[in-house]
Design a protein around this motif. Structure first.
Motif, PDB file in Angstrom:
ATOM      1  N   LEU A  26       0.552  -1.013  -0.355  1.00 53.15           N
ATOM      2  CA  LEU A  26      -0.041  -0.285   0.147  1.00 53.15           C
ATOM      3  C   LEU A  26       0.834   1.446   0.120  1.00 53.15           C
ATOM      4  O   LEU A  26       1.405   1.153   0.474  1.00 53.15           O
ATOM      5  CB  LEU A  26      -1.360   0.100   0.768  1.00 53.15           C
ATOM      6  CG  LEU A  26      -2.180  -0.794   1.025  1.00 53.15           C
ATOM      7  CD1 LEU A  26      -2.657  -1.294   2.564  1.00 53.15           C
ATOM      8  CD2 LEU A  26      -2.556  -1.248   0.382  1.00 53.15           C
ATOM      9  N   VAL A  27       0.409   1.998  -0.838  1.00 49.01           N
ATOM     10  CA  VAL A  27       1.532   3.703  -0.656  1.00 49.01           C
ATOM     11  C   VAL A  27      -0.028   4.510  -0.978  1.00 49.01           C
ATOM     12  O   VAL A  27       0.610   6.044  -0.692  1.00 49.01           O
ATOM     13  CB  VAL A  27       1.484   3.480  -1.883  1.00 49.01           C
ATOM     14  CG1 VAL A  27       3.165   2.365  -2.021  1.00 49.01           C
ATOM     15  CG2 VAL A  27       1.189   3.632  -3.140  1.00 49.01           C
ATOM     16  N   GLU A  28      -1.444   4.599  -0.327  1.00 50.99           N
ATOM     17  CA  GLU A  28      -2.014   5.379  -1.036  1.00 50.99           C
ATOM     18  C   GLU A  28      -2.058   6.473   0.815  1.00 50.99           C
ATOM     19  O   GLU A  28      -2.934   7.389   0.747  1.00 50.99           O
ATOM     20  CB  GLU A  28      -3.732   5.297  -0.866  1.00 50.99           C
ATOM     21  CG  GLU A  28      -3.935   4.269  -1.877  1.00 50.99           C
ATOM     22  CD  GLU A  28      -3.363   2.235  -2.168  1.00 50.99           C
ATOM     23  OE1 GLU A  28      -3.653   1.910  -3.963  1.00 50.99           O
ATOM     24  OE2 GLU A  28      -2.902   1.714  -1.656  1.00 50.99           O
ATOM     25  N   ASP A  29      -2.088   5.678   1.355  1.00 53.56           N
ATOM     26  CA  ASP A  29      -1.462   6.795   3.271  1.00 53.56           C
ATOM     27  C   ASP A  29      -0.237   6.631   3.822  1.00 53.56           C
ATOM     28  O   ASP A  29      -0.138   6.770   4.155  1.00 53.56           O
ATOM     29  CB  ASP A  29      -2.763   5.269   3.954  1.00 53.56           C
ATOM     30  CG  ASP A  29      -2.801   4.656   4.232  1.00 53.56           C
ATOM     31  OD1 ASP A  29      -1.329   3.760   3.797  1.00 53.56           O
ATOM     32  OD2 ASP A  29      -2.604   4.389   5.747  1.00 53.56           O
ATOM     33  N   LEU A  30       0.794   7.193   2.345  1.00 50.19           N
ATOM     34  CA  LEU A  30       1.590   7.177   3.126  1.00 50.19           C
ATOM     35  C   LEU A  30       2.083   8.526   3.987  1.00 50.19           C
ATOM     36  O   LEU A  30       2.620   8.315   5.082  1.00 50.19           O
ATOM     37  CB  LEU A  30       3.093   7.510   1.420  1.00 50.19           C
ATOM     38  CG  LEU A  30       3.454   6.151   1.615  1.00 50.19           C
ATOM     39  CD1 LEU A  30       4.617   5.789   0.528  1.00 50.19           C
ATOM     40  CD2 LEU A  30       3.704   4.430   2.562  1.00 50.19           C
ATOM     41  N   GLU A  31       1.151   9.880   4.026  1.00 46.41           N
ATOM     42  CA  GLU A  31       1.529  11.291   4.098  1.00 46.41           C
ATOM     43  C   GLU A  31       0.998  10.995   5.361  1.00 46.41           C
ATOM     44  O   GLU A  31      -0.007  10.017   5.497  1.00 46.41           O
ATOM     45  CB  GLU A  31       0.952  11.538   3.822  1.00 46.41           C
ATOM     46  CG  GLU A  31       2.174  12.333   2.284  1.00 46.41           C
ATOM     47  CD  GLU A  31       2.199  11.226   1.039  1.00 46.41           C
ATOM     48  OE1 GLU A  31       1.626  10.464   0.759  1.00 46.41           O
ATOM     49  OE2 GLU A  31       3.351  11.344   0.137  1.00 46.41           O
ATOM     50  N   GLY A  32       0.960  12.025   7.154  1.00 46.74           N
ATOM     51  CA  GLY A  32       0.211  11.256   7.896  1.00 46.74           C
ATOM     52  C   GLY A  32       1.046  12.429   8.937  1.00 46.74           C
ATOM     53  O   GLY A  32       2.331  11.562   9.181  1.00 46.74           O
ATOM     54  N   PRO A  33       0.658  12.506  10.111  1.00 42.47           N
ATOM     55  CA  PRO A  33       1.647  12.487  10.674  1.00 42.47           C
ATOM     56  C   PRO A  33       1.625  12.224  12.022  1.00 42.47           C
ATOM     57  O   PRO A  33       2.786  12.002  12.987  1.00 42.47           O
ATOM     58  CB  PRO A  33       0.867  14.112  11.542  1.00 42.47           C
ATOM     59  CG  PRO A  33      -0.738  13.718  11.591  1.00 42.47           C
ATOM     60  CD  PRO A  33      -0.377  12.899  10.440  1.00 42.47           C
ATOM     61  N   ASP A  34       1.117  11.269  11.702  1.00 42.73           N
ATOM     62  CA  ASP A  34       1.273   9.530  12.780  1.00 42.73           C
ATOM     63  C   ASP A  34       2.413   8.319  12.286  1.00 42.73           C
ATOM     64  O   ASP A  34       2.257   8.181  13.370  1.00 42.73           O
ATOM     65  CB  ASP A  34       0.135   9.225  13.631  1.00 42.73           C
ATOM     66  CG  ASP A  34      -0.603   8.809  12.511  1.00 42.73           C
ATOM     67  OD1 ASP A  34      -0.419   9.169  11.061  1.00 42.73           O
ATOM     68  OD2 ASP A  34      -2.022   8.524  12.597  1.00 42.73           O
ATOM     69  N   ARG A  35       3.198   9.097  11.604  1.00 42.16           N
ATOM     70  CA  ARG A  35       3.419   7.869  10.679  1.00 42.16           C
ATOM     71  C   ARG A  35       4.988   8.270  10.864  1.00 42.16           C
ATOM     72  O   ARG A  35       5.172   9.618  10.726  1.00 42.16           O
ATOM     73  CB  ARG A  35       3.300   8.064   9.401  1.00 42.16           C
ATOM     74  CG  ARG A  35       1.924   6.648   9.474  1.00 42.16           C
ATOM     75  CD  ARG A  35       1.402   7.573   7.755  1.00 42.16           C
ATOM     76  NE  ARG A  35       0.457   6.623   7.658  1.00 42.16           N
ATOM     77  CZ  ARG A  35      -1.310   7.032   8.159  1.00 42.16           C
ATOM     78  NH1 ARG A  35      -0.986   8.668   8.563  1.00 42.16           N
ATOM     79  NH2 ARG A  35      -2.083   6.989   7.548  1.00 42.16           N
TER      80      ARG A  35
END
Length: 146
Positions: free
Chosen positions: A25-34
């Motif tokens: 999966l790459v659809e949700d790579l961005e995010g402050p909790d990652r």
């Protein structure tokens, strides 16, 4: 065996390409909790990537683990996972979802769990609430009790 160094990185195009090449999966790579990491060898070459998603103060999701094709079958995947897990607070529970690597993760100390046994914080991640196929297996790290 090569010794890896873990370097924290921002989500990158090289990481995205490596994950896509393996059908991850790459659809949700961005995010402050990652938090994402690049594993580099002694020569400074990137050999793989990994990530952590901190779901709440008690639970983390291991994600985006990939070793680049030219570096596989050398024990580097295990080393990458162990270095990444060292970035998680010892009291936190660590989970992951996989469609193809359950045997590998079992060899590191993860165990299959029922979907309904995972905490709400894990199940509500984008990965587990819609991006992963229904066939994905959820695993939890078995840590020794102290």
């Amino acid at each position: 065996m090569r010794k890896l160094i873990l370097q924290q990185i921002a989500a990158s195009e090289a990481q995205r390409e490596a994950l896509e090449a393996e059908g991850l999966l790459v659809e949700d790579l961005e995010g402050p909790d990652r938090r994402y990491f690049s594993a580099v060898d002694e020569e400074g070459r990137a050999v793989g990537y990994s990530g952590l998603e901190h779901c709440d103060e008690k639970n983390a999701l291991l994600r985006s683990v990939v070793i680049l094709p030219g570096f596989r079958s050398q024990g580097l995947g295990r080393q990458l996972v162990e270095l990444t897990l060292a970035e998680v607070h010892p009291s936190a529970e660590v989970y992951l979802a996989t469609t193809s690597a359950a045997d590998f993760f079992e060899s590191i100390g993860f165990a299959l769990i029922r979907h309904d046994a995972a905490p709400k914080a894990i199940l509500s991640t984008r990965q587990l609430s819609g991006l992963c196929p229904a066939s994905a297996k959820i695993m939890k790290l078995s840590r020794p009790t102290t």
